[in-house]
Structures are given as structure tokens and as C-alpha cells.
Enzyme design. Structure first.
Site, PDB file in Angstrom:
ATOM      1  N   SER B  25      -2.523 -39.668  12.344  1.00  0.00           N
ATOM      2  CA  SER B  25      -1.302 -38.948  11.975  1.00  0.00           C
ATOM      3  C   SER B  25      -1.574 -37.925  10.873  1.00  0.00           C
ATOM      4  O   SER B  25      -2.327 -38.180   9.950  1.00  0.00           O
ATOM      5  CB  SER B  25      -0.220 -39.928  11.523  1.00  0.00           C
ATOM      6  OG  SER B  25      -0.710 -40.754  10.478  1.00  0.00           O
ATOM      7  N   TYR B  34      -4.130 -40.509  21.005  1.00  0.00           N
ATOM      8  CA  TYR B  34      -5.408 -39.860  21.286  1.00  0.00           C
ATOM      9  C   TYR B  34      -5.741 -39.982  22.763  1.00  0.00           C
ATOM     10  O   TYR B  34      -5.738 -41.076  23.324  1.00  0.00           O
ATOM     11  CB  TYR B  34      -6.518 -40.488  20.433  1.00  0.00           C
ATOM     12  CG  TYR B  34      -6.581 -39.919  19.029  1.00  0.00           C
ATOM     13  CD1 TYR B  34      -5.618 -39.030  18.568  1.00  0.00           C
ATOM     14  CD2 TYR B  34      -7.620 -40.256  18.175  1.00  0.00           C
ATOM     15  CE1 TYR B  34      -5.687 -38.498  17.292  1.00  0.00           C
ATOM     16  CE2 TYR B  34      -7.704 -39.732  16.896  1.00  0.00           C
ATOM     17  CZ  TYR B  34      -6.725 -38.854  16.459  1.00  0.00           C
ATOM     18  OH  TYR B  34      -6.806 -38.330  15.194  1.00  0.00           O
ATOM     19  N   LYS B 218     -12.112 -37.189   3.596  1.00  0.00           N
ATOM     20  CA  LYS B 218     -11.073 -36.186   3.848  1.00  0.00           C
ATOM     21  C   LYS B 218      -9.701 -36.836   3.833  1.00  0.00           C
ATOM     22  O   LYS B 218      -9.510 -37.909   4.399  1.00  0.00           O
ATOM     23  CB  LYS B 218     -11.298 -35.463   5.176  1.00  0.00           C
ATOM     24  CG  LYS B 218     -10.420 -34.233   5.324  1.00  0.00           C
ATOM     25  CD  LYS B 218     -10.953 -33.269   6.368  1.00  0.00           C
ATOM     26  CE  LYS B 218     -10.578 -33.687   7.767  1.00  0.00           C
ATOM     27  NZ  LYS B 218     -11.197 -32.811   8.784  1.00  0.00           N
ATOM     28  N   LYS B 220      -5.526 -36.296   4.535  1.00  0.00           N
ATOM     29  CA  LYS B 220      -4.497 -35.492   5.196  1.00  0.00           C
ATOM     30  C   LYS B 220      -3.344 -35.250   4.224  1.00  0.00           C
ATOM     31  O   LYS B 220      -2.867 -36.193   3.587  1.00  0.00           O
ATOM     32  CB  LYS B 220      -3.972 -36.230   6.423  1.00  0.00           C
ATOM     33  CG  LYS B 220      -5.026 -36.441   7.495  1.00  0.00           C
ATOM     34  CD  LYS B 220      -5.343 -35.145   8.237  1.00  0.00           C
ATOM     35  CE  LYS B 220      -6.399 -35.374   9.307  1.00  0.00           C
ATOM     36  NZ  LYS B 220      -6.660 -34.156  10.097  1.00  0.00           N
ATOM     37  N   ASN B 250      -3.411 -29.345   8.262  1.00  0.00           N
ATOM     38  CA  ASN B 250      -3.075 -29.244   9.679  1.00  0.00           C
ATOM     39  C   ASN B 250      -2.013 -28.188   9.998  1.00  0.00           C
ATOM     40  O   ASN B 250      -1.075 -28.450  10.763  1.00  0.00           O
ATOM     41  CB  ASN B 250      -2.664 -30.609  10.224  1.00  0.00           C
ATOM     42  CG  ASN B 250      -3.841 -31.561  10.284  1.00  0.00           C
ATOM     43  OD1 ASN B 250      -4.174 -32.198   9.288  1.00  0.00           O
ATOM     44  ND2 ASN B 250      -4.497 -31.627  11.417  1.00  0.00           N
ATOM     45  N   HIS B 339     -15.759 -30.213  13.370  1.00  0.00           N
ATOM     46  CA  HIS B 339     -14.598 -31.055  13.530  1.00  0.00           C
ATOM     47  C   HIS B 339     -14.944 -32.152  14.525  1.00  0.00           C
ATOM     48  O   HIS B 339     -15.606 -31.916  15.524  1.00  0.00           O
ATOM     49  CB  HIS B 339     -13.441 -30.198  14.058  1.00  0.00           C
ATOM     50  CG  HIS B 339     -12.251 -30.984  14.477  1.00  0.00           C
ATOM     51  ND1 HIS B 339     -11.713 -30.941  15.743  1.00  0.00           N
ATOM     52  CD2 HIS B 339     -11.504 -31.852  13.778  1.00  0.00           C
ATOM     53  CE1 HIS B 339     -10.667 -31.744  15.799  1.00  0.00           C
ATOM     54  NE2 HIS B 339     -10.518 -32.310  14.633  1.00  0.00           N
ATOM     55  N   ALA B 340     -14.506 -33.383  14.227  1.00  0.00           N
ATOM     56  CA  ALA B 340     -14.753 -34.475  15.176  1.00  0.00           C
ATOM     57  C   ALA B 340     -13.626 -35.486  15.049  1.00  0.00           C
ATOM     58  O   ALA B 340     -12.585 -35.203  14.467  1.00  0.00           O
ATOM     59  CB  ALA B 340     -16.111 -35.114  14.921  1.00  0.00           C
ATOM     60  N   GLY B 341     -13.812 -36.652  15.619  1.00  0.00           N
ATOM     61  CA  GLY B 341     -12.751 -37.654  15.627  1.00  0.00           C
ATOM     62  C   GLY B 341     -12.176 -37.754  17.023  1.00  0.00           C
ATOM     63  O   GLY B 341     -12.904 -37.625  18.014  1.00  0.00           O
ATOM     64  N   GLU B 370     -17.853 -34.187  10.515  1.00  0.00           N
ATOM     65  CA  GLU B 370     -16.763 -35.154  10.409  1.00  0.00           C
ATOM     66  C   GLU B 370     -17.063 -36.410  11.243  1.00  0.00           C
ATOM     67  O   GLU B 370     -17.688 -36.358  12.297  1.00  0.00           O
ATOM     68  CB  GLU B 370     -15.459 -34.516  10.917  1.00  0.00           C
ATOM     69  CG  GLU B 370     -14.240 -35.418  10.734  1.00  0.00           C
ATOM     70  CD  GLU B 370     -12.923 -34.675  10.978  1.00  0.00           C
ATOM     71  OE1 GLU B 370     -12.953 -33.621  11.648  1.00  0.00           O
ATOM     72  OE2 GLU B 370     -11.885 -35.147  10.488  1.00  0.00           O
TER      73      GLU B 370
END
Lengths: 427, 427
Positions: B25, B34, B218, B220, B250, B339-341, B370
Site C-alpha cells: 500500500s 499484486y 525505503k 512510503k 508514489n 524498481h522491483a517488488g 530494490e
């Protein structure tokens, strides 16, 4: 009007086999089949709302799929709920916490958003018994501003500035409306010089257009330099030195290529070079631009990277986002010359440019609206052109209701026309 | 390998109900599930190719529809045809004269292109019996360059310059490869501080991560300033002054809002501010950026509007377009921090960043990849993390083959998990 409830949404994949005659062909789209994702909003009243977004054939089914995904956000709402907080509703469509990922506000999902919102605006105008341009012209500036999502553009245009522009333009509004009703809005034609047309076709179409009173002509270029020189020379010779010529490369070139190519075409004195390179390339200094959202338009304006703004009724988020773009163009003092053609783009965009003249810019200098003489026969209230000008529509709505018969016949792949075509191709 | 023919393509809509636990989130995506549009290429040999693009729930069906629309351009081709002119094949996928209209190279159609091309690259690597990063590292620079479409970027990077970068980086390549095999590539974690997590969860996850050897974190931010201050303070206190903290909004802010907000968070010394505003806003001076194609990356670099380049294995056009971006970043001397995840992004992007270090940039300064500890259990060759570093994969391919059982179970809406979930919601 207010209690009208949206009870259903249908969307159709409608395609016209224009590629068979090379209509609409350009340097990047060599075989377009002009198409639309066509939306009908059902209500619990006698009214319906009609909207569409324009596509060029394959891939329309993807936009249809996206409209279906958005439909859950529309069905069940009343028109009152929507228009009382149109900014909020716009945000719901464009910022859904999951669907936003596959945009945001660009490509397929934004085309689908445009189709849905165009239908909502059509419904609103019908409920008020007015053509859309008149609904906008008569609307209280405060309410107009509340239709706009200022997210990401407030550094270029604040709500206060937008309101000031509208208040200031009240002067002379009445006269401008009367002028439009009498003379119409100036147009230019793209019908004469598609890339796939032979020189003979070019000559014939151009001489017909001249006879009809056209004075501004757009030529598609970008595939072959020698061809372009010959075609531009031909058109310039036919129209004479005083009429206007524009060229459009449809994103064909890299930046250095564009500079070299355009230098060679300079002798034909084009007023503008349209889409010389990638639509994403702000720093590549496009001289005129169709952008995919207000954030891109904002930067083109901030960077002085365009001299003309081309709004599009189907690529950005409908009237809501076009209001933002018209107001920014006014603030930055750049003329708006809408993109049209395709399927229904002329029908739709005439409303926006009439509103721009009457209520925002108040100017016709260096301004004209594209016109292409294609496929108007499929609409219930087709555009009316008189002496190369758009005559303001009188029927209530946004003018993009299609004839039921056309929707059936051209539905892809099961409409009569496609069944035959695909059968002939042995597919 | 060369004669392998692609005989079929299947695509699945796979969704994990991550929103139930607030995993993933952030300020704009409050309830992501996801998901992936998951592609399997069938061939006439014993090999298959596996690829995917990452999505966050609703709308995945639109990407699936787009993959189906592209499948006709892939089925029937041999691997040899494709890789012998990979630039041409890339152009076929991204510049189809009709489908281009609904992009170009952005949004749904570009996500679908990434999924298909990721599968093609996976197939190629498997055919060569190598993990993808090793296929790239061993590839002749001339052939690498031939995978890249330079359209629209030649003003920032020419083929000659790209080749020079690769030739120059040959020095020390062998040692860097050995170093990677031994130590792995440095990673940072985003798993501790999703926006929907409670302070207690934050504390617990952060202390576990510290114990595991993580040194870069990191957080959010962007929904509520007081919350952000409290959360950043908490994390900074836990990790101490010497470890690295980054923040990610974001796309939540307008430009002026971003400046004001970030000023308040400056005391926690974030290394970067990720996506402060619209991803389209080059002039809004994002400090780090995930872009939707190479044309956007080009301008961010030209405008010095970013200090870090975040490549994405699923948003741009697969390895082909990422090669262009890595080479541009190298020319402009900006570090790449992928960027990853999500689903499979870590699995995929590790190959690209290993290639970047070994064959392009040759540097680890200010660079890290990431990592998010989610959903790896669904992959046949999941990422291996050791002491907060990605250990280079050894299995042939691009590491994104999912377990058949997972694909079945999480298929939307008919997989076992969704049947139950939807039943509970009474849908």
C-alpha cells in the site's frame, strides 16, 4: 434532470474498413481502419448518453475491455451525483487505486475514460436540452472550474487564474455566440492529401475542395522525401501563394531527421509541422502537439515547445481535461487548433472549439479546426460545414450518437461488413 | 537453438489478494492486489518461454486482452528470425500500424509488449542454457546494439556512442562478474514501511531487517504529513544516522506541494524522493523516476531532472528498451537503481542490473536494487538474497517461470483462492 440514474452501459467495437481505399493513411499508420469504442449509457429515464473514443482498427477490442472495466464505476450513479462533484468523479475514473497502474491517464485506459466521460457529458447536455457547446457556454464559471482536476497542473494554472480567464472573457460573449451561429467556426481540410493517395487523386480532391471554398489544407508527409517534395509542390501550385498549407509527419522522425527534412520542405511555406517526432518528446521541440494528458500539454506550454495546441476529444479525459487544456493554452497565449477526422472526432470537437472562442480565448487569430470528410453519414447529427466553416450544432447532446443500423453493420467481427470482408480474405 | 519455432502463446490473469494485509500500500495505491499478466510461449521443441508484466489487480484483464492482441505477431516465428533482427521484431510489436494508436509505447499496450518480450528473452536464454544476465554479458556488443530501437533517442545517444560504452566497459569485466558471483549486488528493502502498516508492524519489521543485515530502507509517504514525520522519525531512530533512508510518494503531490512536504521531511536525510509528482512531468523536476518508455527517460536525463534512474522490467519494452535506458544513463553519468517488488519484478530486474554493473557502468557507487520480500515462493527460481545482496541466478532463463500450481490457484476469477474470496464478499 438531476435524478436520472445510470442503469447500464453497453460498449461496441465498431470498425470501418477504410484501409481498403487508403483513407486516413499516413507515415506511421499505413492501413488504418477507422474505428470506435462506442458507449451507450442506459438510464431509468427516456434519455440515453452516447460517447465514443476513436481508434484505428486492431486493438479496439482492448479499449472495449477497458471500458467494461470502468463501467462498474458509472453504473448506479445518478447524473446529479456526478455533475455536482464532477472533479471527484473524474478522479474516481482516473485514479482507481488498482487500475491507475496500467496508465495513469494515458494509452488504453485513458482512451476508455474519454469514451465513458464523453457519454456522460452527452447525457448531461441532453438532460438540459442543449447542444454541449451551449451547455458549457451557459454554465456558471464556478461550476465549470469544478469539472477540472487540477492535480499536477497547479504549478502552471491555479483555480483562481482559471476563473479569472473565464470571468474576463464574459465581455463580448454574446456577440461571439451570435457570430458563430451566423458564420460558423473556420475549418481546414485534411481530406485531400492522405499519404496513400495518388497524385491524380490529390489533384482532383484539391480542385474540388477549392471549388467548395476551402482555403487551408493539410498534407501528410514523412515516408519519402522526394515524394513529399513533389506532393507539397503540387498542392502549393494548385492553391496558390496566399492560401494556407500545413504538414503532418505523424511521429515519423527522430529529432535531427525532422530538422533536415523540414528544411527541404520549407520552400512550400507550411504554417506548421505537426508531430515531427515522438509525442512524448517535449524537449525534442515539436512545433505542434497532440498530447495524451494535461500534464504533457502543461510542459509543452511551459517549455515553449509548441506554437499550436491540438486538443483531441477522444485521447484526453473528455470535456473535463480539455477545459484544463483550453484554459492553460489561453494563459500561455497559444492558439488552439483542434485535431479532428477519424470517426466522430469532428462531431465532438466542434463543441469544444466553439466554447473556446465564445467563453475562453475570444480570438480567431491563427485558429482553425481540422475537418475530414469521412464517415459523417453514420451519425444522427452529423457536422454541418458551410463555406469551410463548422456551423454550430443545434441538437441536444455531444453529437456522437451513431445510427443503430451503422453500429450493427460495422460491428467487429460479427457485423455484416466484416463477415463479408473476413470471408473474402479467407480468415 | 535457432530453429525453435513458437507455436502458441497462453496468457493468464494471476492475482494475489495482498490488499487484505495492506502489503504494497502507498499514497496512490491504497489496496493493491499484486498481480501479473503471465505469458507462456509454447514451441515445437522441449523448451517454453515464460514472461510476465506486473499489475495491481483490477485492469489485469485489459492487459491480458492486449497480450492476446499481440500474440498473432509472435506465433509462427522462429527464435532465429526474432533474435537475428530483434530491433525489427521490437518495431513490429511497438509500431503495428493500427495498434500503435492506443499507445504508442505506453500504458496497457506497452505493459503487454513487456510481458511478451520478457517471455521471448526467457526462451532465448533457455535455448542458450544460460541465465539471462549471463546471456547479455557474453553477447557480442554489435548484437546487443541490434536489439535496441534508437527511434526517438538518437539525439541523446547514437549507435556509435552505445557501442563505445560497451567496448570501453570490457576492461575489468571478468573481475566484476566474479565479484558478483561471490558477493552479489547490493539491495535495499521496501518491505518494512508500506503506508498501510501500523507503527508496531514498522518497528517489528525494521528490527528483523536490521538483524538480517539490511542497511538501506525505503519508506512510503505522501498521504498525511504528520504521519510521515512520525514514521520517518521512527525508522531513522531505529536504523541510526549512518544507514540509508529513501522516501517514495508514489505521484501523490503537485509540484509546490512536493517542495513544501519534502522540506518538512528533510531532517530525516532521505537519499532520494521518489515519484513526488506525475510520472509525465519532466519539468516538475522529479528527483528519481520510473518512466514509461525510453523517450521519457531520455528527456529526464537531458533536462537533468533526475538524479537516479529507476528501470523497471515490466513497464518499458523488456530487455530491449532497458538496454537503451542503461546506456543512456551511463552516458549521462546517472546511477541506475532498479524498481522491483510486486510479482516477479525482483526475479526479472536482477538480471538487468547485474548486466549493468558487469558490462556497462562498472560502478556500484550510489547504486542499489530494490528488494521486497513478497510472493517469491510462487516462482520456480526465486531470488536469493544474502547479507542484503542479490546473488546472481544460475538457472537458465529470466527467472519468471511461476509454479503451475500457483498459476492455477490464483487465477482470476476462477482460481480456488478467488472463488473463496469472492464468495465471502458475496460477489
Amino acid at each position: 434532470m438531476s435524478k436520472i440514474k445510470i442503469t447500464g452501459l453497453t460498449v461496441s467495437d465498431v470498425r470501418f474498413p477504410t484501409s481498403q481505399e487508403h483513407h486516413g493513411s499516413d507515415a506511421m499508420h499505413t492501413d488504418p481502419d477507422y474505428s470506435a469504442a462506442y458507449v451507450v449509457l442506459e438510464t431509468d429515464a427516456a434519455l440515453k448518453g452516447y460517447g465514443l473514443t476513436f481508434t484505428v482498427g486492431r486493438g479496439t477490442e482492448i479499449v472495449v475491455c477497458a471500458v467494461e472495466a470502468l463501467s462498474g464505476l458509472v453504473i448506479g450513479k445518478t447524473l446529479e451525483e456526478i455533475v455536482n462533484d464532477f472533479r471527484g468523479f473524474y478522479r474516481i475514473l482516473t485514479s482507481d487505486g488498482q487500475m491507475r497502474w496500467i496508465g495513469p491517464e494515458k494509452g488504453v485506459i485513458h482512451l476508455a475514460t474519454a469514451a465513458v466521460l464523453n457519454a456522460v457529458w452527452d447525457l448531461w447536455a441532453r438532460a438540459e436540452g442543449k447542444p454541449l457547446w451551449k451547455l458549457l457556454v451557459d454554465m456558471d464559471p464556478d461550476l465549470l472550474i469544478k469539472c477540472i482536476d487540477f492535480r499536477y497542473i497547479s504549478d502552471a494554472l491555479t483555480e483562481r487564474e482559471a476563473l479569472d480567464i473565464l470571468m474576463k472573457a464574459r465581455e463580448g460573449k454574446q456577440q461571439r455566440e451570435e457570430q458563430m451561429l451566423k458564420d460558423g467556426y473556420p475549418a481546414y481540410t485534411t481530406s485531400c492529401a492522405w499519404l496513400g493517395y495518388s497524385d491524380q487523386q490529390l489533384t482532383q480532391l484539391c480542385s474540388t475542395a477549392l471549388a467548395e471554398g476551402w482555403t487551408r489544407f493539410k498534407v501528410k508527409v514523412g515516408a519519402d522525401l522526394e515524394d513529399d517534395i513533389r506532393r507539397c509542390r503540387l498542392i502549393r501550385q494548385m492553391i496558390g501563394p496566399d492560401k494556407t498549407l500545413m504538414i503532418d509527419a505523424n511521429q515519423r522522425w527522430d529529432v535531427s531527421e525532422a530538422v533536415a527534412w523540414v528544411t527541404k520542405l520549407a520552400e512550400f511555406r507550411p504554417l506548421w509541422i505537426e508531430e515531427p517526432t515522438s509525442p512524448d518528446d517535449i524537449l525534442g521541440h515539436a512545433t505542434i502537439s497532440k498530447c495524451h494528458n494535461r500534464v504533457m500539454f502543461k510542459q509543452f506550454l511551459q517549455a515553449s515547445a509548441l506554437q499550436f495546441v491540438q486538443i483531441d476529444s477522444c485521447r484526453v479525459g473528455s470535456v473535463n481535461e480539455n477545459l484544463a487544456i483550453l484554459l492553460m493554452a489561453c494563459k500561455f497565449n497559444v492558439p488552439v487548433c483542434p485535431h479532428a477526422g477519424g470517426v466522430g472526432l469532428c462531431e465532438l470537437v466542434q463543441h469544444l472549439i466553439l466554447f473556446d472562442y465564445i467563453s475562453v480565448s475570444g480570438s480567431l487569430q491563427n485558429r482553425m479546426c481540422e475537418y475530414v470528410d469521412h464517415l459523417h453519414e453514420h451519425f444522427r447529427s452529423p457536422t454541418v460545414i458551410r463555406q469551410a466553416c463548422y456551423i454550430p450544432p443545434k441538437d441536444p447532446g455531444f453529437s456522437c450518437e451513431m445510427l443503430e443500423e451503422s453500429v450493427q453493420k460495422y460491428q467487429f467481427p460479427n457485423g455484416e461488413v466484416w463477415k463479408t470482408t473476413l470471408l473474402q480474405k479467407g480468415q
